[in-house]
Write a protein that holds these residues in place. Sequence first.
Motif, short mmCIF file in Angstrom:
data_model
loop_
_atom_site.label_atom_id
_atom_site.label_comp_id
_atom_site.label_asym_id
_atom_site.label_seq_id
_atom_site.Cartn_x
_atom_site.Cartn_y
_atom_site.Cartn_z
N ALA A 159 0.89 -1.19 -0.02
CA ALA A 159 -0.07 -0.16 -0.08
C ALA A 159 0.82 1.22 -0.13
N THR A 160 0.46 2.26 -0.60
CA THR A 160 1.25 3.68 -0.87
C THR A 160 0.37 4.26 0.38
N LEU A 161 1.30 4.84 1.54
CA LEU A 161 0.51 5.49 2.64
C LEU A 161 0.56 7.04 2.37
N HIS A 162 1.61 7.33 1.93
CA HIS A 162 1.97 8.76 2.07
C HIS A 162 2.75 9.10 0.64
N VAL A 163 2.49 10.43 0.16
CA VAL A 163 3.46 10.91 -0.87
C VAL A 163 3.22 12.62 -0.56
N GLN A 164 3.78 12.81 0.45
CA GLN A 164 3.29 14.34 1.17
C GLN A 164 4.29 15.20 0.90
N GLU A 165 3.88 16.70 0.85
CA GLU A 165 4.79 17.77 0.45
C GLU A 165 5.77 17.69 1.54
N PHE A 166 6.93 18.05 1.41
CA PHE A 166 8.08 18.13 2.18
C PHE A 166 9.04 19.40 1.95
N ARG A 167 8.27 20.48 2.81
CA ARG A 167 8.92 21.85 2.47
C ARG A 167 10.30 21.93 3.25
N ASN A 192 5.20 11.34 12.19
CA ASN A 192 3.94 11.88 11.98
C ASN A 192 3.30 10.92 10.87
N MET A 193 3.68 10.46 10.02
CA MET A 193 3.15 9.68 8.95
C MET A 193 2.97 8.26 9.49
N LEU A 194 3.91 7.57 10.44
CA LEU A 194 3.55 6.44 10.73
C LEU A 194 2.58 6.57 12.15
N ASN A 195 2.45 7.84 12.82
CA ASN A 195 1.40 7.87 13.87
C ASN A 195 -0.03 7.94 13.15
N ASN A 196 -0.17 8.56 11.81
CA ASN A 196 -1.34 8.71 11.29
C ASN A 196 -1.88 7.28 10.87
N TRP A 197 -1.28 6.39 10.82
CA TRP A 197 -1.75 5.01 10.61
C TRP A 197 -1.50 4.24 11.75
N ALA A 198 -1.37 4.86 12.92
CA ALA A 198 -1.38 3.93 14.24
C ALA A 198 -0.30 2.87 14.20
N ILE A 199 0.79 3.08 13.59
CA ILE A 199 1.90 2.17 13.43
C ILE A 199 3.12 2.58 14.57
N ASP A 200 3.30 2.13 15.65
CA ASP A 200 4.11 2.30 16.56
C ASP A 200 5.74 1.55 16.23
N ASN A 201 6.65 2.06 16.91
CA ASN A 201 8.06 1.46 16.29
C ASN A 201 8.08 -0.01 16.50
N LEU A 220 1.82 15.40 -11.63
CA LEU A 220 2.42 16.82 -11.76
C LEU A 220 3.19 17.08 -12.89
N ASP A 221 2.48 17.55 -14.05
CA ASP A 221 3.36 17.49 -15.42
C ASP A 221 3.30 18.77 -15.86
N GLU A 222 3.86 19.12 -17.03
CA GLU A 222 4.01 20.64 -17.21
C GLU A 222 2.57 21.39 -17.35
N LYS A 223 1.71 20.67 -17.82
CA LYS A 223 0.14 21.19 -17.97
C LYS A 223 -0.56 21.26 -16.64
N ARG A 224 -0.01 20.53 -15.67
CA ARG A 224 -0.76 20.65 -14.41
C ARG A 224 0.35 20.86 -13.14
N ASN A 225 1.14 21.87 -13.50
CA ASN A 225 2.20 22.05 -12.49
C ASN A 225 1.67 23.17 -11.30
N ARG A 226 0.40 23.49 -11.43
CA ARG A 226 0.08 24.40 -10.14
C ARG A 226 -1.20 23.70 -9.50
N LEU A 227 -1.15 22.38 -9.26
CA LEU A 227 -1.87 21.36 -8.52
C LEU A 227 -1.31 21.65 -7.35
N LYS A 228 -2.24 21.60 -6.05
CA LYS A 228 -1.90 21.80 -4.86
C LYS A 228 -1.27 20.43 -4.27
N PRO A 229 -0.47 20.55 -3.35
CA PRO A 229 0.16 19.17 -2.91
C PRO A 229 -0.63 18.29 -2.35
N GLU A 230 -1.79 18.85 -1.74
CA GLU A 230 -2.70 17.75 -1.26
C GLU A 230 -3.73 17.28 -2.27
#
Length: 520
Positions: free
Chosen positions: A112-120, A134-143, A494-504
């Motif tokens: 499963a793909t869990l995240h591909v989130q913006e990393f500023r 934070n990503m692991l906590n979002n899926w309730a997965i502890d260490n 996210l290509d040249e025609k849709r380069n203004r898409l919001k990260p979310e």
Amino acid sequence: MAFESVAAQGITAKIAEMIAWSDLPFSFAESPGFMMLMEHLQPRYEVPSRHYFTEKALPALFKKTADKIRGLLVSVPYVSFTTDIWSSSVAPMSLLSLTAQWIDSSFALRRATLHVQEFRGSHTAERIQTAMENMLNNWAIDNTRVHVIVRDNAANMKKAMKDMMVPSVGCVAHSLQLCVHEGLLSQRSVTDTLANARKIVGHFKHSPLAYSRLEDIQMELNVDVRRLQQDVQTRWNSSLYMLQSLLQQQRALSVYAAERSLPATLTATHWELMTKTAEVLSPFEELTRDVSRESATAADVIPAITVLSRVLSREEADHGVKTMKRTLLEAVEKRFSDVETQPLYYIATLLDSRYKDGFFTKPVNLSLAKDHLIQEVAKAEERRGASAMPEDAAAEPLRKVKHSEAHSTVDITFLEILQERQSQGRSVSTTSAETQVHNYLSEQTIPKNSEPLHYWRDRAAQYPSVAAVAARYLSAPCSSVDSERLFSAVANVLDEKRNRLKPENVEMLVFIKKNINILQ
């Protein structure tokens, strides 16, 4: 047809899936051609606006998919992950990925793909650590449920995983690439030859007229009409493919060069060096493909390095090839010197029924691996509350391996090593855990192209505690290719025609596309 009807909601949901699955823009829902098609197929259906898909339909599908994944993960004791950072070339955006991989109760490999989130901001170890937690906590997965995280070999990634106190390993495919660059592609004679080859391929790539003439020559010589391949300098295997494409067309290129000028000259020495380089790199390319397969696991690493080291160690009459092999072998030994002493790799290798104990190069490492495996099996027995010692099943006869089953130097070497190990005796066991491990290792290995998870599905009742350990260790990938494939999907969104898409919105579309099969 009423917009809120059950039938209409079903159609809308399918349109949302199509937008995500086929990398379509949100505006596709309002395009004249699609509106005309829907009018023909379902005249009573009113297609919602693009904003409805952006704000309601796709978020609902995202939530439905995420809830399904949460339900699958909740009962999984150990999960393996890959992670990587990618920066877009068409938008000022960096993304951090997290993909999950585990083995379910039926011994099926799930992903499963869990995240591909913006990393500023700066890509420091501290910030990577915070984002990953934070990503692991979002899926309730502890260490305690993190079996391993496969990452790249960058210092910031290594430190982030270490500070998180979770097991992590570098991508094997990336390490092999570094071996090739350090051991061969950094040599002056090779780099000069590659530079000339690159100029020649670039000449035909940028001149349709030149390519047309080359194709005419190929047809006149009755050779395969194929285009030359341009390499990407950051990927060594693309350099190999470029050399192979030039070697295939050597006659045609020689005729072309006699009639017209080229930006670089390939002498007889260059052609000979290209031939030797391609020959030496072929085993690397084959093994890189093997460890980059979707089904490749941590169990594939020790066998791959053992086979590669033996191939590179073989004597060569040609001094040039011998020198190339020696430098590459030194690079491999440097990069993978500790591979047989890492628990992730050696336990996974023992538990892969294609390999078992056949590919360890040092008896002391094999002894350590077996002892550790027995300890893990004993712990699994304690967790299961198992007390009865399994019956000592008779070992199956060892499978005779034949060179006729092999199709390459790598395959032949693989079978040779396995046969050598199978001819050696095995120790006698006493405890329940030792008995299970001994009986399992005494069975014949299955063919290389067989599926080890099918083996454990069929043997889980016979070796229950060993199977429990196998479900944990065989879940680990050996490369971060899953994250690379994920970013390839991102590049289509996210290509040249849709380069203004919001990260979310980028994450939502990619998340749905990569996980849509989970809803089927």
